[in-house]
Design a protein around this motif. Sequence first.
Motif, PDB file in Angstrom:
ATOM      1  N   UNK A 298     -34.940  36.089  -8.259  1.00 29.64           N
ATOM      2  CA  UNK A 298     -33.795  35.451  -8.959  1.00 29.64           C
ATOM      3  C   UNK A 298     -34.170  34.552  -9.835  1.00 29.64           C
ATOM      4  N   UNK A 299     -34.881  33.617  -9.653  1.00 31.63           N
ATOM      5  CA  UNK A 299     -35.411  32.551 -10.636  1.00 31.63           C
ATOM      6  C   UNK A 299     -36.980  32.812 -10.645  1.00 31.63           C
ATOM      7  N   UNK A 300     -37.599  32.554 -11.847  1.00 33.60           N
ATOM      8  CA  UNK A 300     -38.951  32.959 -12.150  1.00 33.60           C
ATOM      9  C   UNK A 300     -39.392  31.913 -13.237  1.00 33.60           C
ATOM     10  N   UNK A 301     -39.885  30.721 -13.275  1.00 35.49           N
ATOM     11  CA  UNK A 301     -40.378  30.091 -14.220  1.00 35.49           C
ATOM     12  C   UNK A 301     -41.247  29.130 -13.919  1.00 35.49           C
ATOM     13  N   UNK A 302     -41.697  28.035 -14.636  1.00 34.00           N
ATOM     14  CA  UNK A 302     -42.866  27.068 -14.481  1.00 34.00           C
ATOM     15  C   UNK A 302     -42.434  25.978 -14.711  1.00 34.00           C
ATOM     16  N   UNK A 303     -42.826  24.887 -13.823  1.00 33.37           N
ATOM     17  CA  UNK A 303     -42.607  23.524 -14.139  1.00 33.37           C
ATOM     18  C   UNK A 303     -42.945  22.820 -15.385  1.00 33.37           C
ATOM     19  N   UNK A 304     -43.639  23.669 -16.248  1.00 29.06           N
ATOM     20  CA  UNK A 304     -43.999  23.132 -17.372  1.00 29.06           C
ATOM     21  C   UNK A 304     -42.674  23.432 -18.535  1.00 29.06           C
ATOM     22  N   UNK A 305     -41.675  23.872 -18.076  1.00 27.48           N
ATOM     23  CA  UNK A 305     -40.575  24.320 -18.902  1.00 27.48           C
ATOM     24  C   UNK A 305     -39.607  23.258 -18.561  1.00 27.48           C
ATOM     25  N   UNK A 306     -39.764  21.926 -17.901  1.00 24.67           N
ATOM     26  CA  UNK A 306     -38.810  20.857 -17.586  1.00 24.67           C
ATOM     27  C   UNK A 306     -38.861  20.018 -19.117  1.00 24.67           C
ATOM     28  N   UNK A 307     -37.510  19.671 -19.153  1.00 26.29           N
ATOM     29  CA  UNK A 307     -37.318  19.026 -20.326  1.00 26.29           C
ATOM     30  C   UNK A 307     -37.616  17.497 -20.131  1.00 26.29           C
ATOM     31  N   UNK A 308     -37.459  16.937 -18.978  1.00 25.93           N
ATOM     32  CA  UNK A 308     -37.906  15.539 -18.696  1.00 25.93           C
ATOM     33  C   UNK A 308     -38.805  15.585 -17.694  1.00 25.93           C
ATOM     34  N   UNK A 309     -40.193  15.007 -17.899  1.00 28.52           N
ATOM     35  CA  UNK A 309     -41.545  15.004 -17.209  1.00 28.52           C
ATOM     36  C   UNK A 309     -41.261  14.299 -15.873  1.00 28.52           C
ATOM     37  N   UNK A 310     -42.006  14.691 -14.801  1.00 31.11           N
ATOM     38  CA  UNK A 310     -41.846  13.897 -13.455  1.00 31.11           C
ATOM     39  C   UNK A 310     -42.073  12.484 -13.836  1.00 31.11           C
ATOM     40  N   UNK A 311     -43.320  12.146 -14.304  1.00 29.44           N
ATOM     41  CA  UNK A 311     -43.634  10.607 -14.619  1.00 29.44           C
ATOM     42  C   UNK A 311     -42.471   9.847 -15.486  1.00 29.44           C
ATOM     43  N   UNK A 312     -41.866  10.684 -16.503  1.00 30.19           N
ATOM     44  CA  UNK A 312     -40.679  10.003 -17.136  1.00 30.19           C
ATOM     45  C   UNK A 312     -39.521   9.732 -16.226  1.00 30.19           C
ATOM     46  N   UNK A 313     -39.022  10.864 -15.411  1.00 29.04           N
ATOM     47  CA  UNK A 313     -37.981  10.773 -14.484  1.00 29.04           C
ATOM     48  C   UNK A 313     -38.209   9.515 -13.588  1.00 29.04           C
ATOM     49  N   UNK A 314     -39.445   9.602 -12.935  1.00 30.83           N
ATOM     50  CA  UNK A 314     -39.630   8.465 -11.988  1.00 30.83           C
ATOM     51  C   UNK A 314     -39.542   7.089 -12.452  1.00 30.83           C
ATOM     52  N   UNK A 315     -40.009   7.117 -13.585  1.00 31.76           N
ATOM     53  CA  UNK A 315     -40.082   5.629 -14.343  1.00 31.76           C
ATOM     54  C   UNK A 315     -38.645   5.525 -14.876  1.00 31.76           C
TER      55      UNK A 315
END
Length: 244
Positions: A181-198
């Motif tokens: 049902x869902x098939x994507x890649x984490x590269x399609x995130x708008x805000x990156x993991x380091x950006x979000x954590x910071x």
Amino acid sequence: MKIVRFGRGSWGILEGETIRVTRGPGGPRLRKRIPLADAKLLPPARPTKIVCVGRNYRKHAQEMGEEVPAEPGLFLKAPNALAAPGSSLPYPPFTKSLHYEGELAVVIGRRMRRVPEEKALSYVLGYTCALDLTARDLQKTDLQWIRAKSADGFCPLGPWMATELDPFDLRLRTVVNGQIRQNSRTSAMIFSIPFLLSYVSRFMTLEPGDVLLTGTPEGVGELNPGDEVAVEIEGIGTLSIRIV
Ligand code: MG
């Protein structure tokens, strides 16, 4: 390394089909080993809070009829929402629209406060699979999303935490009753993991064990009693639960 939590709250490291028991998450290693097949797995983190990002994939924002946000849209789940891998969750009686959202979860390793983006990943202990279960009808009507997002069992997490993983381009799939049902890649995130954590650490201290849910790609949809839902993330494994 794959870190598991199991039994009554023991920690261990996966060694093939065996769990090597450790004193805490990631070590130190004890002598005891038990077969993975004999262990009842628990969510591989003990968060004080679960910080979640909505609309972090462009195509999901589109399918919800929403704009791509200029800043992360955050909400919280409380630890009561955690559910173990392999759980059977009763269909909640207070909603008519329970949705799955498969997500990559980040587990914090050490206290994080006002950390710049370029240092953020060094505070991460590991990555696991999450289901951001959502009462879609109540998300639209309730003032805040306490019931829609943080009811008991609304955050299945697991099956274990993978460390030393590059999180930036992993395949993420959600499978319901064997259908993708869902098939994507984490590269399609708008805000990156380091950006979000910071970003979060600028106003909210993140403690060891706290969890960040990084948003879901397109393809969200309904769950019904009897459904088997699985989130598979490359380099981690598969989290599956059943709605009963
Ligand atoms: Mg979500």
